[in-house]
Design a protein around this motif. Structure first.
Motif, mmCIF file in Angstrom:
data_model
loop_
_atom_site.group_PDB
_atom_site.id
_atom_site.type_symbol
_atom_site.label_atom_id
_atom_site.label_comp_id
_atom_site.label_asym_id
_atom_site.label_seq_id
_atom_site.Cartn_x
_atom_site.Cartn_y
_atom_site.Cartn_z
ATOM 1 N N ALA A 1 43.086 33.348 53.935
ATOM 2 C CA ALA A 1 42.781 33.875 52.599
ATOM 3 C C ALA A 1 43.527 35.182 52.386
ATOM 4 C CB ALA A 1 41.280 34.083 52.459
ATOM 5 N N ILE A 2 44.576 35.129 51.599
ATOM 6 C CA ILE A 2 45.472 36.273 51.437
ATOM 7 C C ILE A 2 44.817 37.437 50.708
ATOM 8 C CG2 ILE A 2 46.555 35.720 49.219
ATOM 9 C CD1 ILE A 2 48.359 36.681 52.518
ATOM 10 N N GLY A 3 43.719 37.176 49.979
ATOM 11 C CA GLY A 3 43.044 38.248 49.258
ATOM 12 C C GLY A 3 41.840 38.812 49.981
ATOM 13 N N ASP A 4 41.566 38.323 51.182
ATOM 14 C CA ASP A 4 40.427 38.787 51.967
ATOM 15 C C ASP A 4 40.844 39.997 52.800
ATOM 16 O OD1 ASP A 4 38.489 39.226 53.958
ATOM 17 O OD2 ASP A 4 37.911 37.124 53.989
ATOM 18 N N PRO A 5 40.282 41.181 52.548
ATOM 19 C CA PRO A 5 40.683 42.389 53.285
ATOM 20 C C PRO A 5 40.561 42.243 54.797
ATOM 21 C CG PRO A 5 39.372 42.994 51.379
ATOM 22 C CD PRO A 5 39.284 41.500 51.500
ATOM 23 N N GLN A 6 39.507 41.599 55.268
ATOM 24 C CA GLN A 6 39.330 41.465 56.717
ATOM 25 C C GLN A 6 40.393 40.558 57.327
ATOM 26 O OE1 GLN A 6 37.273 43.481 58.366
ATOM 27 N NE2 GLN A 6 36.915 44.289 56.305
ATOM 28 N N GLU A 7 40.750 39.512 56.608
ATOM 29 C CA GLU A 7 41.801 38.608 57.093
ATOM 30 C C GLU A 7 43.134 39.341 57.238
ATOM 31 O OE1 GLU A 7 41.923 35.441 58.066
ATOM 32 O OE2 GLU A 7 40.613 34.165 56.865
ATOM 33 N N ALA B 1 44.512 38.057 39.323
ATOM 34 C CA ALA B 1 43.879 37.040 40.163
ATOM 35 C C ALA B 1 42.629 37.607 40.843
ATOM 36 C CB ALA B 1 44.852 36.548 41.224
ATOM 37 N N PRO B 2 41.610 36.778 41.064
ATOM 38 C CA PRO B 2 40.419 37.219 41.795
ATOM 39 C C PRO B 2 40.767 37.392 43.271
ATOM 40 C CG PRO B 2 40.325 34.868 41.440
ATOM 41 C CD PRO B 2 41.526 35.357 40.670
ATOM 42 N N PRO B 3 39.909 38.033 44.045
ATOM 43 C CA PRO B 3 40.190 38.187 45.483
ATOM 44 C C PRO B 3 40.506 36.853 46.165
ATOM 45 C CG PRO B 3 38.365 39.579 44.871
ATOM 46 C CD PRO B 3 38.672 38.739 43.667
ATOM 47 N N GLN B 4 39.793 35.808 45.778
ATOM 48 C CA GLN B 4 40.073 34.487 46.349
ATOM 49 C C GLN B 4 39.690 33.394 45.365
ATOM 50 O OE1 GLN B 4 38.656 33.803 50.343
ATOM 51 N NE2 GLN B 4 38.756 31.577 50.111
ATOM 52 N N ARG B 5 40.573 32.416 45.227
ATOM 53 C CA ARG B 5 40.264 31.260 44.392
ATOM 54 C C ARG B 5 39.624 30.181 45.262
ATOM 55 N NH1 ARG B 5 45.229 32.625 41.792
ATOM 56 N NH2 ARG B 5 44.812 33.233 39.630
ATOM 57 N N THR B 6 38.638 29.523 44.707
ATOM 58 C CA THR B 6 37.940 28.501 45.470
ATOM 59 C C THR B 6 38.427 27.093 45.148
ATOM 60 O OG1 THR B 6 36.185 28.479 43.798
ATOM 61 C CG2 THR B 6 35.869 29.910 45.720
ATOM 62 N N GLU B 7 39.019 26.900 43.979
ATOM 63 C CA GLU B 7 39.484 25.561 43.624
ATOM 64 C C GLU B 7 40.791 25.248 44.337
ATOM 65 O OE1 GLU B 7 40.424 25.201 39.478
ATOM 66 O OE2 GLU B 7 41.404 27.153 39.409
ATOM 67 N N THR C 1 46.120 23.457 51.577
ATOM 68 C CA THR C 1 45.052 24.272 52.163
ATOM 69 C C THR C 1 45.246 25.769 51.906
ATOM 70 O OG1 THR C 1 46.214 24.371 54.303
ATOM 71 C CG2 THR C 1 44.618 22.581 53.989
ATOM 72 N N ALA C 2 46.265 26.122 51.118
ATOM 73 C CA ALA C 2 46.529 27.540 50.838
ATOM 74 C C ALA C 2 45.366 28.159 50.065
ATOM 75 C CB ALA C 2 47.822 27.679 50.047
ATOM 76 N N LYS C 3 44.958 29.352 50.486
ATOM 77 C CA LYS C 3 43.852 30.063 49.840
ATOM 78 C C LYS C 3 44.420 31.236 49.053
ATOM 79 C CE LYS C 3 40.641 28.780 53.513
ATOM 80 N NZ LYS C 3 39.790 29.258 54.634
ATOM 81 N N SER C 4 44.682 30.975 47.781
ATOM 82 C CA SER C 4 45.304 31.975 46.923
ATOM 83 C C SER C 4 44.308 33.047 46.513
ATOM 84 C CB SER C 4 45.885 31.293 45.691
ATOM 85 O OG SER C 4 46.597 32.212 44.893
ATOM 86 N N GLY C 5 44.854 34.148 46.043
ATOM 87 C CA GLY C 5 44.013 35.246 45.581
ATOM 88 C C GLY C 5 44.868 36.447 45.237
#
Length: 237
Positions: free
Chosen positions: A134-140, A50-56, A95-99
């Protein structure tokens, strides 16, 4: 008693299963206060590419991945959310931000060393399923680690050193050796396995069985449909 739990932080049945297991474990501890129980969270990536974050939107991603209509994907999301509600959880899958979850697993390993494994796991699950982070965002996820008490520098090191990477890979390799193909999956003292988000009564019975399980007995595995694999998640259980 050592209970190892393989799961992913973007797996809905892992969160539901965590609640059901906690209910059973509470009853087990009341019945057996003399038994020391250790929980070890193990890493399992449902989508390691998976990419760091999916936008769709999640429904659209699921529809494409599993060859279904967007309407059917939304229907499945509703059914899973209903199951979560029965366990006191609020899911906002729209609204879940997968990644990619690799870094989240690295933080869980770092947190376990500090005695914060369960609270880190819980915080990541809530952030993803309820809060739309955003679960794949390091800062988050670094902010989440600080929130549960992990020192910022320690959390940052966990996302950049080889030790946590190896720990995640070792968990994944062990899952393969044990034949784990879906999550959640619970292993008790490396002798009994429980697959899926079982009802609390089932979890409790297996814990009782484990307490009286003698070395040399045939390992037992309880299977269930309430799991997620790289091919999808069960609709309901």
């Amino acid at each position: 008693m050592l209970i190892e739990i393989w799961s992913d932080v973007v797996c809905p049945w892992c969160y539901i299963g965590k609640r059901r297991f906690e209910s059973a474990l509470s009853d087990f501890r009341i019945a057996h206060p003399e038994v020391e129980v250790e929980i070890a969270w193990r890493s399992f990536e449902l989508d390691p590419n998976a990419p760091p974050q999916r936008t769709e939107p999640m429904a659209e991603h699921l529809a494409k991945k599993y060859g279904m209509s967007v309407a059917r994907a939304r229907e499945i999301q509703t059914q899973v959310s209903d199951a979560a509600r029965d366990e006191g959880l609020t899911f906002h899958l729209d609204t879940a931000k997968s990644g990619n979850t690799f870094n989240a697993h690295r933080l869980i390993h770092a947190a376990q060393k500090a005695g914060l494994g369960d609270v880190m796991k819980e915080r990541l699950l809530k952030a993803y399923f309820t809060e739309g982070k955003a679960i794949g965002d390091p800062q988050e996820i670094l902010a989440l680690a600080e929130e549960v008490g992990l020192e910022r520098g320690e959390a940052e090191r966990a996302l950049n050193d080889d030790a946590t990477s190896r720990a995640v890979r070792e968990d994944q390799a062990l899952a393969g050796e044990l034949g784990i193909r879906g999550v959640p999956f619970f292993v008790i003292d490396r002798r009994l396995g429980i697959s899926g988000a079982q009802p609390p009564a089932t979890f409790l019975q297996v814990l009782e069985d484990a307490l009286h399980h003698h070395p040399g007995d045939t390992p037992a595995t309880t299977e269930d449909d309430a799991t997620c694999t790289d091919e999808g998640c069960a609709v309901e259980s």
